[in-house]
Design a protein around this motif. Sequence first.
Motif: not given
Length: 513
Positions: A138-149
Amino acid sequence: MQLQVSLSMRIITISNNNVFIDLMKITVAATHISYRTLFHTVLILAFLIPFSFILTAFFTLEGVDKCSSFDCLGRRLGPRLLGRVDDSGRLVKDLYKILNQVNSEEIPEGLKLPDSFSQLVSDMKNNQYDAKTFALMLRATIMKLEREIMESRFSELMNKHFAASSIPRGIHCLSLRLTNEYSSNAHARRQLPSPELLPSVSNNSYHHFILSTDNILAASVVVTSAVESSLEPNKIVFHIITDKKTYAAMHSWFALNLVSPAIVEVKGVHQFDWLTRENVPLLDIVDNHNDIKDYYHGSHITETNLSDTTRKFASKLQLFPDLEKVIFLDDDVVIQRDLSPLLEIDLHGKVNGAVETCKGKGEWVMSKRFKNYFNFSHPIIAKHLDPDECAWAYGMNIFDLRAWRKTNIIETYHHWFKENLDSNLTLWKFGTLPPALIAFKGHVHPIDPSWHMLGLGYQSKTDVEKVKKAAVIHYNGQLKPWLPIGLEHLRPFWTKYVNYSNDFVRNCHIMDS
């Protein structure tokens, strides 16, 4: 003990010690309840209650620390359905504990992350993740989405930057054709203003406007709107200052498109003999320092040449040694009301009459204080400025040149510009307004906000009715009305002053889209 139930479910008898003693005989009255249903319910409860006791005891012995799987966490919720005490708070604490643990751990390289929440749930179900693995995913996925945003926002800003700083093809065509006309047509080179009108250029009984721009179409809109809105257009004098490369085209436009009875003077900064590196040392710094060139030319939206910007700032004072009061205008404004009353305002000894931008509700333009422009984490700024001091609007200002000549505003401007250079350009956000805010500090007299409405180049929700009532509307921001990205519902206030019947405008297909 024995329990006997009659076939009719109407009599229940309890006996003891194999001796038929009528200890208790219950005659059940007829009711509307299905007794067969009641009987089945009793049997089910007789089975579930011992089972739930055994299940609860088992997981209590299992303990919190050993319950790391979602299967275990799910089984803990079972007793809640059977009326046990709510232990959701305990579950939340366990979840916090796991999240805090993975928060400090590094994400394994090559970890395959889901592309959506539904895929994450599917992976969790198929792979039987324990709580820690799920939290890490979950943490890794959120970090990935933050980078994309962040990448998406940066891309949006860059696209807006390129769109706003680019020259539309029609306006570029206009400049080229007018430059060619200047070379081939004697009428395009005629003196501006004509010799008989030259005395009016320094006559303080006229209403003097200063416009600095390299945008010919924008300049024509400013001048035309001012003349059409004036009660005394025959008393208007426009002093247009432009750069060297645009001078011929700008001169051609106003020589071929007279705005009588108003008077127009066009000057190029290259024509100012006193604007030398000896008189304005900052010019040498600007021209020779690569960081400044990159800062203002490569990465940010600004005017064509920062040296020209510095020259234009200095020229406001020294170009007009005989004038007493002038109105300075940006090229992205439209005048909708007679501005001559502004020249009658008593500035009480101040130099600059301007609308304050800290007393409105607009997020972009009417809630600005020094803290919005300056880096107060820098000790130089923190020492000399107040973060809560009110900012003011640039783009429509009344300057008392007599009061200005008694100050050291130009020297202050140059000093702080150099300070910013020596501090690696970290004292304020990019743009020419921050050093002006410092230079005119203590020299600004606030005027009524109805004279100058800002935000038409930022705020899509601008009140159109308020726009109609404003004396000057200002398309400050990236969404200029001559650009394709301009706000459609606000563009007509600007385009109404474009002369689409003009041969140059028509042949360059300006605003066709």
